[in-house]
Design an enzyme around this catalytic site. Sequence first.
Site, PDB file in Angstrom:
ATOM      1  N   LYS A   1      -0.313   4.895   8.288  1.00  0.00           N
ATOM      2  CA  LYS A   1       0.378   5.295   7.044  1.00  0.00           C
ATOM      3  C   LYS A   1      -0.609   5.437   5.896  1.00  0.00           C
ATOM      4  O   LYS A   1      -0.601   6.417   5.148  1.00  0.00           O
ATOM      5  CB  LYS A   1       1.438   4.234   6.698  1.00  0.00           C
ATOM      6  CG  LYS A   1       1.999   4.345   5.301  1.00  0.00           C
ATOM      7  CD  LYS A   1       2.338   3.005   4.648  1.00  0.00           C
ATOM      8  CE  LYS A   1       1.257   2.004   4.646  1.00  0.00           C
ATOM      9  NZ  LYS A   1       1.468   0.810   3.818  1.00  0.00           N
TER      10      LYS A   1
ATOM     11  N   SER B   1       0.868  -1.178   0.000  1.00  0.00           N
ATOM     12  CA  SER B   1       0.000   0.000   0.000  1.00  0.00           C
ATOM     13  C   SER B   1       0.907   1.230   0.000  1.00  0.00           C
ATOM     14  O   SER B   1       1.278   1.743   1.049  1.00  0.00           O
ATOM     15  CB  SER B   1      -0.897  -0.005   1.235  1.00  0.00           C
ATOM     16  OG  SER B   1      -1.633  -1.201   1.305  1.00  0.00           O
TER      17      SER B   1
ATOM     18  N   LYS C   1      -6.652   2.094  -2.972  1.00  0.00           N
ATOM     19  CA  LYS C   1      -6.365   1.371  -1.726  1.00  0.00           C
ATOM     20  C   LYS C   1      -6.385   2.314  -0.514  1.00  0.00           C
ATOM     21  O   LYS C   1      -6.963   1.997   0.532  1.00  0.00           O
ATOM     22  CB  LYS C   1      -4.999   0.681  -1.836  1.00  0.00           C
ATOM     23  CG  LYS C   1      -4.469   0.100  -0.540  1.00  0.00           C
ATOM     24  CD  LYS C   1      -5.321  -1.013  -0.004  1.00  0.00           C
ATOM     25  CE  LYS C   1      -4.822  -1.455   1.365  1.00  0.00           C
ATOM     26  NZ  LYS C   1      -5.733  -2.418   1.998  1.00  0.00           N
TER      27      LYS C   1
HETATM   28  P1  NAD Z   1       4.715  -6.878   7.569  1.00  0.00           P
HETATM   29  O1  NAD Z   1       5.417  -5.844   8.370  1.00  0.00           O
HETATM   30  O2  NAD Z   1       4.131  -8.063   8.223  1.00  0.00           O
HETATM   31  O3  NAD Z   1       5.703  -7.421   6.411  1.00  0.00           O
HETATM   32  C1  NAD Z   1       6.639  -6.636   5.744  1.00  0.00           C
HETATM   33  C2  NAD Z   1       7.849  -7.523   5.487  1.00  0.00           C
HETATM   34  O4  NAD Z   1       8.784  -6.796   4.683  1.00  0.00           O
HETATM   35  C3  NAD Z   1       8.583  -7.926   6.774  1.00  0.00           C
HETATM   36  O5  NAD Z   1       8.679  -9.344   6.828  1.00  0.00           O
HETATM   37  C4  NAD Z   1       9.943  -7.255   6.651  1.00  0.00           C
HETATM   38  O6  NAD Z   1      10.990  -8.008   7.213  1.00  0.00           O
HETATM   39  C5  NAD Z   1      10.072  -7.140   5.152  1.00  0.00           C
HETATM   40  N1  NAD Z   1      10.998  -6.084   4.703  1.00  0.00           N
HETATM   41  C6  NAD Z   1      11.041  -4.807   5.135  1.00  0.00           C
HETATM   42  N2  NAD Z   1      12.014  -4.142   4.448  1.00  0.00           N
HETATM   43  C7  NAD Z   1      12.566  -5.033   3.589  1.00  0.00           C
HETATM   44  C8  NAD Z   1      13.601  -4.953   2.620  1.00  0.00           C
HETATM   45  N3  NAD Z   1      14.274  -3.819   2.415  1.00  0.00           N
HETATM   46  N4  NAD Z   1      13.905  -6.069   1.914  1.00  0.00           N
HETATM   47  C9  NAD Z   1      13.236  -7.230   2.118  1.00  0.00           C
HETATM   48  N5  NAD Z   1      12.242  -7.368   3.044  1.00  0.00           N
HETATM   49  C10 NAD Z   1      11.920  -6.280   3.753  1.00  0.00           C
HETATM   50  O7  NAD Z   1       3.619  -6.073   6.720  1.00  0.00           O
HETATM   51  P2  NAD Z   1       2.298  -6.673   6.018  1.00  0.00           P
HETATM   52  O8  NAD Z   1       1.193  -6.611   7.002  1.00  0.00           O
HETATM   53  O9  NAD Z   1       2.632  -7.943   5.320  1.00  0.00           O
HETATM   54  O10 NAD Z   1       2.033  -5.510   4.952  1.00  0.00           O
HETATM   55  C11 NAD Z   1       2.781  -5.405   3.751  1.00  0.00           C
HETATM   56  C12 NAD Z   1       2.119  -4.345   2.873  1.00  0.00           C
HETATM   57  O11 NAD Z   1       0.762  -4.750   2.616  1.00  0.00           O
HETATM   58  C13 NAD Z   1       2.013  -2.967   3.540  1.00  0.00           C
HETATM   59  O12 NAD Z   1       2.202  -1.963   2.574  1.00  0.00           O
HETATM   60  C14 NAD Z   1       0.608  -2.952   4.126  1.00  0.00           C
HETATM   61  O13 NAD Z   1       0.114  -1.632   4.283  1.00  0.00           O
HETATM   62  C15 NAD Z   1      -0.143  -3.755   3.073  1.00  0.00           C
HETATM   63  N6  NAD Z   1      -1.357  -4.476   3.526  1.00  0.00           N
HETATM   64  C16 NAD Z   1      -1.382  -5.178   4.712  1.00  0.00           C
HETATM   65  C17 NAD Z   1      -2.535  -5.868   5.080  1.00  0.00           C
HETATM   66  C18 NAD Z   1      -2.637  -6.675   6.366  1.00  0.00           C
HETATM   67  O14 NAD Z   1      -3.769  -7.079   6.746  1.00  0.00           O
HETATM   68  N7  NAD Z   1      -1.550  -6.966   7.083  1.00  0.00           N
HETATM   69  C19 NAD Z   1      -3.651  -5.858   4.238  1.00  0.00           C
HETATM   70  C20 NAD Z   1      -3.583  -5.163   3.036  1.00  0.00           C
HETATM   71  C21 NAD Z   1      -2.412  -4.471   2.679  1.00  0.00           C
END
Ligand code: NAD
Length: 305
Positions: free
Chosen positions: A248, A104, A179
Amino acid sequence: MATSSISPPATIAVIGLGQMGLPMAKRLIGAGFTVHGADLAEVARAALTAAGGKAFTGAAEAAAGAAAIITMLPNGRIVRDVLLGDGGIAKALPKGTLIIDMSSSAPTDTTGLAADLAPLGIALIDAPVSGGVRRAVDGSLAIMAGGPQDEVERAHPVLAAMGKSIFATGPIGSGHAMKALNNYVSAAGLVAACEALLVGRQFGLAPETIVDVLNASTGRNNSTEVKMKPFVISGAFNSGFSLALMAKDLRIAADLAGHLGLGIPQIAAVADLWEKARGSLKADADHTEIYRFLADIDANRTATA
Ligand code: NAD
Protein backbone atom coordinates in the site's frame (compact mmCIF):
# COMPACT_ATOMS: atom_id res chain seq x y z
CA MET A 1 -6.39 28.00 16.59
CA ALA A 2 -3.90 26.13 18.72
CA THR A 3 -3.60 26.79 22.45
CA SER A 4 -1.06 25.37 24.92
CA SER A 5 0.59 22.03 24.35
CA ILE A 6 -1.17 18.79 25.23
CA SER A 7 0.64 17.40 28.28
CA PRO A 8 0.11 14.57 30.80
CA PRO A 9 -2.30 13.68 32.32
CA ALA A 10 -4.48 14.83 29.38
CA THR A 11 -6.60 12.13 27.79
CA ILE A 12 -5.44 10.77 24.44
CA ALA A 13 -7.66 8.47 22.39
CA VAL A 14 -5.85 5.90 20.26
CA ILE A 15 -8.01 4.43 17.48
CA GLY A 16 -6.34 1.27 16.14
CA LEU A 17 -4.47 -0.90 18.65
CA GLY A 18 -2.61 -3.23 16.27
CA GLN A 19 1.08 -4.05 15.91
CA MET A 20 1.97 -0.35 16.21
CA GLY A 21 -1.00 1.32 17.95
CA LEU A 22 -0.80 -0.84 21.07
CA PRO A 23 2.89 -0.27 21.89
CA MET A 24 2.46 3.42 21.08
CA ALA A 25 -0.49 3.60 23.48
CA LYS A 26 1.67 1.90 26.13
CA ARG A 27 4.34 4.59 25.67
CA LEU A 28 1.69 7.26 26.25
CA ILE A 29 0.54 5.51 29.44
CA GLY A 30 4.17 5.32 30.57
CA ALA A 31 4.55 9.08 30.01
CA GLY A 32 1.57 9.80 32.28
CA PHE A 33 -1.19 10.40 29.74
CA THR A 34 -4.65 8.98 30.31
CA VAL A 35 -5.20 6.64 27.38
CA HIS A 36 -8.52 5.59 25.90
CA GLY A 37 -8.39 3.18 22.99
CA ALA A 38 -10.67 1.59 20.43
CA ASP A 39 -10.21 -1.37 18.13
CA LEU A 40 -12.45 -3.80 16.31
CA ALA A 41 -10.49 -6.71 17.79
CA GLU A 42 -11.30 -7.89 21.31
CA VAL A 43 -7.75 -9.15 21.82
CA ALA A 44 -6.36 -5.67 21.13
CA ARG A 45 -8.80 -4.04 23.56
CA ALA A 46 -7.92 -6.58 26.26
CA ALA A 47 -4.21 -5.85 25.78
CA LEU A 48 -4.78 -2.12 26.30
CA THR A 49 -6.82 -2.74 29.44
CA ALA A 50 -4.05 -5.00 30.78
CA ALA A 51 -1.56 -2.18 30.13
CA GLY A 52 -3.55 0.35 32.19
CA GLY A 53 -5.62 2.02 29.47
CA LYS A 54 -9.38 2.12 29.03
CA ALA A 55 -10.64 0.24 26.00
CA PHE A 56 -13.85 0.75 24.04
CA THR A 57 -15.44 -0.99 21.09
CA GLY A 58 -16.54 2.28 19.51
CA ALA A 59 -14.22 5.12 18.50
CA ALA A 60 -16.81 7.71 19.68
CA GLU A 61 -16.71 6.40 23.26
CA ALA A 62 -12.92 6.37 23.26
CA ALA A 63 -12.79 9.93 21.89
CA ALA A 64 -15.14 11.43 24.49
CA GLY A 65 -13.19 13.92 26.61
CA ALA A 66 -9.94 13.43 24.70
CA ALA A 67 -7.68 16.41 24.01
CA ALA A 68 -6.19 14.60 21.03
CA ILE A 69 -7.19 11.59 18.97
CA ILE A 70 -4.51 9.43 17.40
CA THR A 71 -5.52 7.27 14.46
CA MET A 72 -3.20 4.27 13.84
CA LEU A 73 -5.23 2.43 11.22
CA PRO A 74 -4.36 0.41 8.11
CA ASN A 75 -4.94 3.23 5.61
CA GLY A 76 -6.35 6.71 5.05
CA ARG A 77 -9.64 5.42 3.67
CA ILE A 78 -10.38 3.79 7.03
CA VAL A 79 -9.23 6.94 8.87
CA ARG A 80 -11.72 9.03 6.85
CA ASP A 81 -14.45 6.50 7.47
CA VAL A 82 -13.90 6.54 11.26
CA LEU A 83 -13.97 10.35 11.28
CA LEU A 84 -16.48 11.36 8.63
CA GLY A 85 -18.20 8.19 7.36
CA ASP A 86 -21.60 6.88 8.47
CA GLY A 87 -21.46 7.10 12.27
CA GLY A 88 -18.15 8.99 12.02
CA ILE A 89 -17.00 10.64 15.23
CA ALA A 90 -15.84 14.06 13.99
CA LYS A 91 -19.21 15.85 14.11
CA ALA A 92 -19.61 15.14 17.85
CA LEU A 93 -16.11 16.32 18.82
CA PRO A 94 -15.71 19.64 20.60
CA LYS A 95 -14.17 22.42 18.53
CA GLY A 96 -10.42 22.58 19.04
CA THR A 97 -9.94 18.80 19.27
CA LEU A 98 -6.71 17.76 17.57
CA ILE A 99 -6.60 14.67 15.38
CA ILE A 100 -3.17 13.16 14.76
CA ASP A 101 -3.20 10.65 11.90
CA MET A 102 -0.14 8.47 12.56
CA SER A 103 -1.20 5.84 10.01
CA SER A 104 0.66 5.70 6.70
CA SER A 105 -2.05 7.37 4.63
CA ALA A 106 -1.96 8.90 1.14
CA PRO A 107 -0.97 12.59 1.29
CA THR A 108 -3.58 13.71 -1.25
CA ASP A 109 -6.31 12.06 0.86
CA THR A 110 -4.93 13.82 3.93
CA THR A 111 -5.16 17.32 2.47
CA GLY A 112 -8.78 16.61 1.53
CA LEU A 113 -9.55 15.29 5.01
CA ALA A 114 -8.08 18.41 6.66
CA ALA A 115 -10.23 20.63 4.44
CA ASP A 116 -13.36 18.63 5.36
CA LEU A 117 -12.60 18.73 9.11
CA ALA A 118 -11.79 22.48 9.23
CA PRO A 119 -15.45 23.69 9.06
CA LEU A 120 -16.16 21.53 12.14
CA GLY A 121 -13.39 23.34 14.05
CA ILE A 122 -11.32 20.14 14.17
CA ALA A 123 -7.59 20.39 13.50
CA LEU A 124 -5.66 17.62 11.75
CA ILE A 125 -1.97 16.91 11.54
CA ASP A 126 -0.35 13.91 9.84
CA ALA A 127 2.41 12.30 11.90
CA PRO A 128 3.31 8.91 10.45
CA VAL A 129 6.13 6.91 11.96
CA SER A 130 9.09 4.78 10.98
CA GLY A 131 11.06 2.23 12.96
CA GLY A 132 8.69 -0.71 13.17
CA VAL A 133 7.39 -2.57 16.20
CA ARG A 134 10.78 -2.64 17.97
CA ARG A 135 11.06 1.14 18.02
CA ALA A 136 7.37 1.57 18.85
CA VAL A 137 8.00 -0.55 21.94
CA ASP A 138 11.06 1.39 23.09
CA GLY A 139 9.66 4.80 22.14
CA SER A 140 12.36 5.65 19.62
CA LEU A 141 10.25 6.01 16.47
CA ALA A 142 11.06 8.57 13.79
CA ILE A 143 8.01 10.80 13.42
CA MET A 144 7.39 13.07 10.44
CA ALA A 145 4.74 15.67 11.25
CA GLY A 146 2.90 17.74 8.66
CA GLY A 147 0.42 20.50 9.37
CA PRO A 148 0.18 23.98 10.85
CA GLN A 149 3.26 24.70 12.97
CA ASP A 150 1.24 25.67 16.06
CA GLU A 151 -0.71 22.40 15.94
CA VAL A 152 2.48 20.36 15.54
CA GLU A 153 3.89 22.21 18.56
CA ARG A 154 0.69 21.54 20.52
CA ALA A 155 1.13 17.83 19.81
CA HIS A 156 4.83 17.77 20.69
CA PRO A 157 4.61 16.22 24.20
CA VAL A 158 2.33 13.50 22.80
CA LEU A 159 4.71 12.74 19.92
CA ALA A 160 7.76 12.90 22.21
CA ALA A 161 6.31 10.08 24.33
CA MET A 162 6.49 7.79 21.29
CA GLY A 163 9.41 8.99 19.22
CA LYS A 164 12.98 10.23 19.45
CA SER A 165 13.39 12.03 16.11
CA ILE A 166 10.48 14.36 15.48
CA PHE A 167 10.55 16.29 12.21
CA ALA A 168 8.21 19.12 11.25
CA THR A 169 8.02 18.37 7.53
CA GLY A 170 5.84 21.28 6.38
CA PRO A 171 2.17 21.65 5.43
CA ILE A 172 -0.56 19.08 5.94
CA GLY A 173 0.15 15.88 3.97
CA SER A 174 3.91 16.40 3.92
CA GLY A 175 4.47 13.82 6.68
CA HIS A 176 2.49 11.25 4.72
CA ALA A 177 4.41 12.07 1.53
CA MET A 178 7.69 11.68 3.39
CA LYS A 179 6.58 8.38 4.93
CA ALA A 180 5.69 6.87 1.54
CA LEU A 181 9.04 7.98 0.13
CA ASN A 182 10.88 6.49 3.10
CA ASN A 183 9.13 3.16 2.62
CA TYR A 184 9.96 3.22 -1.08
CA VAL A 185 13.68 3.57 -0.28
CA SER A 186 13.36 0.95 2.46
CA ALA A 187 11.50 -1.57 0.25
CA ALA A 188 13.90 -1.08 -2.65
CA GLY A 189 16.78 -1.76 -0.24
CA LEU A 190 15.09 -4.91 1.07
CA VAL A 191 14.52 -6.24 -2.46
CA ALA A 192 18.17 -5.54 -3.35
CA ALA A 193 19.35 -7.35 -0.20
CA CYS A 194 17.06 -10.34 -0.88
CA GLU A 195 18.20 -10.58 -4.50
CA ALA A 196 21.86 -10.43 -3.41
CA LEU A 197 21.15 -13.23 -0.93
CA LEU A 198 19.52 -15.38 -3.61
CA VAL A 199 22.36 -14.90 -6.08
CA GLY A 200 25.08 -15.31 -3.44
CA ARG A 201 23.53 -18.51 -2.05
CA GLN A 202 23.22 -19.96 -5.53
CA PHE A 203 26.91 -19.21 -6.07
CA GLY A 204 27.77 -21.02 -2.83
CA LEU A 205 28.32 -18.11 -0.44
CA ALA A 206 27.13 -18.62 3.15
CA PRO A 207 24.06 -16.44 3.89
CA GLU A 208 25.56 -15.02 7.11
CA THR A 209 28.77 -14.15 5.26
CA ILE A 210 26.81 -12.25 2.63
CA VAL A 211 25.10 -10.14 5.29
CA ASP A 212 28.26 -9.62 7.35
CA VAL A 213 30.17 -8.39 4.29
CA LEU A 214 27.35 -6.09 3.20
CA ASN A 215 27.17 -4.63 6.71
CA ALA A 216 30.90 -3.85 6.68
CA SER A 217 30.72 -2.47 3.14
CA THR A 218 28.94 0.11 1.01
CA GLY A 219 25.94 -2.18 0.37
CA ARG A 220 24.79 -1.78 3.98
CA ASN A 221 21.21 -0.60 4.52
CA ASN A 222 18.51 -0.90 7.16
CA SER A 223 17.41 -4.30 5.82
CA THR A 224 20.92 -5.76 5.84
CA GLU A 225 21.38 -4.43 9.37
CA VAL A 226 18.12 -5.29 11.10
CA LYS A 227 16.04 -7.57 8.87
CA MET A 228 18.08 -10.12 6.92
CA LYS A 229 19.42 -12.26 9.78
CA PRO A 230 16.51 -12.21 12.27
CA PHE A 231 13.62 -12.37 9.82
CA VAL A 232 14.84 -13.71 6.45
CA ILE A 233 17.84 -16.04 6.95
CA SER A 234 16.29 -17.45 10.13
CA GLY A 235 13.09 -18.23 8.22
CA ALA A 236 11.05 -16.51 10.97
CA PHE A 237 9.45 -13.87 8.70
CA ASN A 238 7.84 -12.17 11.71
CA SER A 239 8.93 -8.51 11.73
CA GLY A 240 5.42 -7.31 12.60
CA PHE A 241 4.92 -5.23 9.43
CA SER A 242 2.70 -6.86 6.86
CA LEU A 243 3.53 -7.14 3.17
CA ALA A 244 0.07 -5.80 2.30
CA LEU A 245 0.76 -2.57 4.24
CA MET A 246 4.15 -2.14 2.55
CA ALA A 247 2.56 -2.69 -0.88
CA LYS A 248 0.00 0.00 0.00
CA ASP A 249 2.78 2.44 0.95
CA LEU A 250 4.64 1.80 -2.30
CA ARG A 251 1.53 2.42 -4.37
CA ILE A 252 1.11 5.73 -2.50
CA ALA A 253 4.71 6.67 -3.37
CA ALA A 254 4.32 5.69 -7.04
CA ASP A 255 0.98 7.51 -7.30
CA LEU A 256 2.57 10.61 -5.79
CA ALA A 257 5.29 10.56 -8.44
CA GLY A 258 2.62 10.12 -11.13
CA HIS A 259 0.46 12.88 -9.64
CA LEU A 260 3.46 15.22 -9.88
CA GLY A 261 4.01 14.23 -13.53
CA LEU A 262 7.28 12.39 -12.85
CA GLY A 263 7.85 9.36 -15.05
CA ILE A 264 10.78 8.00 -13.04
CA PRO A 265 11.01 4.25 -13.59
CA GLN A 266 12.06 2.39 -10.45
CA ILE A 267 9.43 3.72 -8.04
CA ALA A 268 6.68 2.31 -10.31
CA ALA A 269 8.58 -0.96 -10.86
CA VAL A 270 9.01 -1.51 -7.11
CA ALA A 271 5.33 -0.74 -6.44
CA ASP A 272 4.31 -3.21 -9.18
CA LEU A 273 6.62 -5.92 -7.82
CA TRP A 274 5.18 -5.66 -4.30
CA GLU A 275 1.62 -5.60 -5.62
CA LYS A 276 2.32 -8.87 -7.46
CA ALA A 277 3.79 -10.31 -4.25
CA ARG A 278 0.67 -9.26 -2.34
CA GLY A 279 -1.47 -11.10 -4.89
CA SER A 280 0.64 -14.23 -4.68
CA LEU A 281 1.39 -14.64 -0.95
CA LYS A 282 -1.07 -15.29 1.89
CA ALA A 283 -3.07 -12.26 3.05
CA ASP A 284 -1.25 -11.87 6.37
CA ALA A 285 2.29 -12.38 4.96
CA ASP A 286 5.03 -10.38 6.66
CA HIS A 287 6.79 -7.86 4.43
CA THR A 288 10.08 -9.78 4.80
CA GLU A 289 8.38 -12.62 2.89
CA ILE A 290 9.18 -10.64 -0.25
CA TYR A 291 12.24 -12.94 -0.14
CA ARG A 292 9.98 -15.99 -0.57
CA PHE A 293 8.21 -14.31 -3.47
CA LEU A 294 11.53 -13.56 -5.20
CA ALA A 295 12.77 -17.10 -4.55
CA ASP A 296 9.53 -18.53 -5.98
CA ILE A 297 9.82 -16.43 -9.15
CA ASP A 298 13.21 -17.97 -9.68
CA ALA A 299 12.01 -21.50 -8.86
CA ASN A 300 9.12 -21.14 -11.33
CA ARG A 301 11.44 -19.79 -14.03
CA THR A 302 13.81 -22.73 -13.54
CA ALA A 303 10.93 -25.24 -13.60
CA THR A 304 9.54 -23.89 -16.89
CA ALA A 305 12.93 -23.41 -18.59
P1 NAD B 1 -2.33 -3.68 12.18
O1 NAD B 1 -3.12 -4.30 11.09
O2 NAD B 1 -1.52 -4.51 13.09
O3 NAD B 1 -3.30 -2.78 13.11
C1 NAD B 1 -4.40 -2.07 12.63
C2 NAD B 1 -5.47 -2.15 13.71
O4 NAD B 1 -6.57 -1.31 13.33
C3 NAD B 1 -6.03 -3.56 13.90
O5 NAD B 1 -5.90 -3.94 15.26
C4 NAD B 1 -7.49 -3.45 13.46
O6 NAD B 1 -8.36 -4.27 14.20
C5 NAD B 1 -7.75 -1.98 13.72
N1 NAD B 1 -8.86 -1.42 12.93
C6 NAD B 1 -9.07 -1.56 11.61
N2 NAD B 1 -10.18 -0.85 11.26
C7 NAD B 1 -10.65 -0.28 12.39
C8 NAD B 1 -11.76 0.56 12.69
N3 NAD B 1 -12.61 0.94 11.73
N4 NAD B 1 -11.93 0.97 13.97
C9 NAD B 1 -11.08 0.59 14.95
N5 NAD B 1 -10.01 -0.23 14.73
C10 NAD B 1 -9.81 -0.64 13.47
O7 NAD B 1 -1.44 -2.56 11.46
P2 NAD B 1 -0.10 -1.86 12.02
O8 NAD B 1 1.06 -2.68 11.58
O9 NAD B 1 -0.28 -1.50 13.45
O10 NAD B 1 -0.10 -0.54 11.12
C11 NAD B 1 -0.94 0.56 11.40
C12 NAD B 1 -0.53 1.72 10.49
O11 NAD B 1 0.85 2.03 10.76
C13 NAD B 1 -0.59 1.39 9.00
O12 NAD B 1 -1.00 2.53 8.28
C14 NAD B 1 0.84 0.98 8.66
O13 NAD B 1 1.13 1.17 7.28
C15 NAD B 1 1.62 1.91 9.57
N6 NAD B 1 2.97 1.44 10.00
C16 NAD B 1 3.19 0.14 10.39
C17 NAD B 1 4.46 -0.24 10.81
C18 NAD B 1 4.79 -1.65 11.28
O14 NAD B 1 6.00 -1.99 11.42
N7 NAD B 1 3.82 -2.53 11.53
C19 NAD B 1 5.50 0.70 10.85
C20 NAD B 1 5.23 2.01 10.48
C21 NAD B 1 3.94 2.38 10.05
